[in-house]
Enzyme design. Structure first.
Site: not given
Ligand code: ATR
Length: 297
Positions: A73, A77, A165, A168, A239
């Protein structure tokens, strides 16, 4: 670190564990214990905390001591995926692994997260007398969690997936990455900017952003109201808590669920793979495992 779960301490049992950082609150041991009871399997399943720089060393020790398999986890990963010599197609598609094990002296990895999600969604839609076939999906987020569920959703026969996202460009990059698979499945995969997200009618909205872990939501309640209908399902991949996204959805009168079902389903897929069970004869009781986790909070 393997002292936390030393396979040598459990003679006569196959030993598994979940590895992460943090890991103390993982529900995986409980879920696997429930499955083991349901199917009469003599296993032990524990938790392993690994320092951020010690993942390879910690996993190596576990397997050298006779460990049979690891669920992986956050935040390992990607590292698990890179370490494995054999990568199941599902892991290749997600570019990440949540299962790592040794077979014939070689390291294997797989990723059951995406299929875990689609199994859970199938169950939820079936309960409502519907199916995933032909539905319109909005996927919020474009990180690792989002990447891992796109191909399974396409495989489940949805009509469209719109990815929105905060950054974008990451959404458009994901669309590019999966455009071949989408075209082959004759489904519509596109990136939608969050600013333009003010109309449409989605049957399923999945929050795959990391906002579920804080108190934020990737979209405002007003935007959510503009893009739902009375049967829209709001699904948060986090969750164990009711996120702001789920609270907004419920306040707007639609059903909102957390990702516990996905957690249990991905565990079931790992259990099935490792224990090589004939599940036609001994199907796992998914709802029983979900109930056991809910009762443990
Ligand atoms: P994971 O493996 O859990 O997906 P990650 O690869 O770091 O973790 O991705 C986190 C996601 O949450 C991304 O889509 C991130 O948006 P950005 O690509 O713009 O960073 C999104 N995310 C994190 N915090 C956010 C927030 N406060 N508002 C909107 N999107 C958020």
């Amino acid at each position: 670190m393997t002292d936390q779960v030393n396979p040598k301490d459990y003679p006569g049992k196959d030993v598994y564990a979940v590895i992460g950082n943090p890991i103390a609150h993982s529900k995986s041991p409980l879920i696997h214990e429930v499955f083991a009871k349901q199917t009469n399997q003599a296993i032990h399943y524990g938790r392993i905390f690994s320092d951020l720089n010690d993942f390879k060393k910690t996993t190596l020790e576990f397997f050298e001591c006779g460990g049979k398999g690891l669920n992986v986890t956050i935040p390992f990963k990607l590292e698990a995926y890179k370490l494995a010599q054999h990568r199941a197609p599902r892991a290749q598609s997600a570019q990440a692994a949540n299962m790592l094990w040794v077979e014939n002296g070689q390291w294997w990895c797989d990723n059951s997260d995406g299929e875990g999600l689609t199994r859970d969604l199938r169950r939820l839609f079936k309960e409502r007398g519907a199916s995933l076939s032909g539905i319109h999906v909005l996927l919020l987020g474009a990180g690792g969690a989002a990447q891992g569920v796109i191909e399974p959703l396409i495989g489940a026969g949805v009509a469209s997936i719109s990815i929105a996202n905060r950054t974008h460009e990451k959404a458009t990059a994901l669309v590019q990455q999966f455009s071949g698979v989408a075209t082959k499945a004759q489904m519509n995969l596109k990136a939608v900017s969050l600013a333009e997200l003010n109309n449409g009618s989605y049957d399923l909205i999945i929050n795959a952003t990391a906002t579920g872990l804080s108190d934020a939501s990737p979209i405002s309640k007003d935007v959510l109201q503009a893009i739902i209908h009375s049967d829209t399902l709001a699904y948060d991949m986090v969750y164990g808590k009711e996120t702001s996204f789920m609270q907004d959805a419920k306040a707007l009168g639609i059903t909102a669920v957390d990702g516990l079902g996905m957690l249990v389903e991905q565990a079931a897929l790992a259990f099935e793979t490792w224990r090589k069970l004939d599940l036609q004869k001994t199907p796992l009781d998914i709802n029983g495992a979900i109930a056991a986790v809910r009762a443990s909070y």
